[in-house]
Design a protein around this motif. Structure first.
Motif: not given
Length: 196
Positions: A191-194, A7-10, A1-5
């Motif tokens: 806006a998306h963290p490294i 998933q947001r990038a997707f 499962m992808a992390s929430t952050v």
């Protein structure tokens, strides 16, 4: 499962970016890719999609492996899951590492090669698909590379029988419009963290 952050990038609509191909998205999840990398790949993939749409309309007679270009744009920097320092700094170690990573995950060479070739556009006999991925990887952030663009112009003119100057003007109009939206794509990526 992808992390929430991740998933947001997707899924974040950002500046109306198209989603990544499911195969690439699944691989990025499996590799626990940095969210910023996923956001970058989405931006470049979206620009490649736009370039291909333009090619279909203006140069439909030109043979281009559309699937390869879109997959290549969506996965070209995948080696940065290993070499994360290259997400925020210079470096090219990710290129060969990404190629190997894709091959190791069952991606066929015709699609995996872009991880290795996206910065090799000066190589002799480079395919139009590689040039288009390189072009998308530059212009997404507003960067214009005259020598790269000239290689694409030469291919357009040869495929269409059009005068080189006309192909240049056509491509320049497209790239100017794409580059004008670079700030929105850069803001989306930032806006998306490294790490995530």
């Amino acid at each position: 499962m992808a992390s929430t952050v991740l998933q947001r990038a997707f899924t974040d609509p950002g500046p109306d970016l198209r989603p990544l191909p499911p195969r690439v998205e699944d691989l990025l999840r499996e590799l626990h890719a940095p969210p910023r990398l996923a956001a970058h790949l989405r931006a470049v993939h979206d620009v490649a999609h736009r370039i291909l749409g333009w090619l279909d309309l203006r140069y439909g007679e030109m043979a281009v492996d559309r699937e390869a270009v879109l997959f290549g744009a969506a996965s070209h920097d995948i080696g940065k899951v290993i070499h994360t320092a290259e997400l925020s700094g210079p470096g090219s170690v990710h290129e060969e590492a990404g190629h190997r990573l894709l091959l190791d995950h069952g991606v066929e060479e015709r699609l995996a090669r872009f991880a290795r070739t996206h910065a090799a556009w000066t190589e002799p006999d480079i395919a139009i698909e590689d040039l288009l991925v390189s072009l998308a990887d530059k212009v997404w952030k507003g960067k214009r590379v005259p020598d790269l663009e000239q290689k694409v112009v030469d291919r357009l003119a040869a495929a269409s029988g059009q005068a080189t100057w006309q192909a240049f003007l056509d491509l320049d109009d497209l790239l100017t419009a794409i580059a004008a939206e670079a700030d929105r794509r850069l803001a989306f990526q930032s806006a998306h963290p490294i790490s995530g």
